[in-house]
Every structure is written in structure tokens, then in C-alpha cells.
Design a protein around this motif. Structure first.
Motif, PDB file in Angstrom:
ATOM      1  N   THR A  50       0.813  -1.221   0.000  1.00  0.00           N
ATOM      2  CA  THR A  50       0.000   0.000   0.000  1.00  0.00           C
ATOM      3  C   THR A  50       0.844   1.267   0.000  1.00  0.00           C
ATOM      4  N   GLN A  52       2.634   2.042   2.634  1.00  0.00           N
ATOM      5  CA  GLN A  52       2.865   2.313   4.045  1.00  0.00           C
ATOM      6  C   GLN A  52       4.098   1.544   4.506  1.00  0.00           C
ATOM      7  N   ASP A  67       2.609   6.294   7.256  1.00  0.00           N
ATOM      8  CA  ASP A  67       1.856   6.604   6.039  1.00  0.00           C
ATOM      9  C   ASP A  67       2.685   6.979   4.821  1.00  0.00           C
ATOM     10  N   GLY A  68       3.781   6.330   4.581  1.00  0.00           N
ATOM     11  CA  GLY A  68       4.520   6.581   3.348  1.00  0.00           C
ATOM     12  C   GLY A  68       5.928   7.086   3.562  1.00  0.00           C
ATOM     13  N   ALA A  71       6.753   9.934   6.143  1.00  0.00           N
ATOM     14  CA  ALA A  71       6.699   9.494   7.536  1.00  0.00           C
ATOM     15  C   ALA A  71       7.945   8.694   7.908  1.00  0.00           C
TER      16      ALA A  71
END
Length: 91
Positions: A50, A52, A67-68, A71
Motif C-alpha cells: 500500500t 505504508q 503513512d509513506g 513518515a
């Protein structure tokens, strides 16, 4: 010793920290994750399909979801700051 770019002056604690002008890429986040795990500052960091990041600070610690890339890079900066601050306190 690293050179400072134009307009960056060392502060009392060392070289000035440049602010980011671009959004972190997946490649940059992957590189930071690899370094953090290799240096045992994180137990695990896995990129999920995803986009993440799943990170774990110790084998028994809960898994955190980031969150990616931004982060992950922010976490790397936080760990780096903590490590440097702790090292300076022991001097």
C-alpha cells in the motif's frame, strides 16, 4: 567534514540543518529504513504494498504503521536527533 551550501552558517552546536525543499521519495525512505535496521536503531522496517511502512523498534515492541515515505524519513530524523542528543548529554 561536510561542506555547507551557500547561505548556511554553522550554529553554536555545529553545522546548520537545511530544511527540505522536496517531498521524500520511496527510494530515499528505503535507504533510510535500511540504514536504521542495519545500525540496529530499528528492529524491522518493511514497505507494504500500500506504500505504508511497517516498523518495529524491538522484537517485542508493537508494529507501527507509517503513512509513506515522508513518515519514514521523519522517523529517521527523529531517531537521528534522539541519538545525537543522547550522545551530547553523555560527553
Amino acid at each position: 567534514m561536510a561542506r555547507l551550501g551557500a547561505g548556511h552558517r554553522p550554529g553554536p552546536g555545529g553545522p546548520a540543518i537545511r530544511s527540505r525543499t522536496s517531498i521524500p521519495t520511496a527510494a530515499e525512505a528505503s535507504a533510510w529504513a535500511e540504514v536504521l535496521v542495519r545500525r540496529r536503531l530499528l528492529h524491522a522496517a518493511v514497505l507494504a504494498p500500500t506504500g505504508q511502512w511497517l516498523v518495529q523498534s524491538a522484537p517485542e515492541a508493537p508494529v507501527r504503521v507509517l503513512d509513506g515515505p515522508a513518515a519514514m524519513v521523519a522517523l529517521a530524523a527523529q531517531i537521528q536527533h534522539h541519538t545525537r542528543t543522547k550522545r551530547n548529554r553523555t560527553r
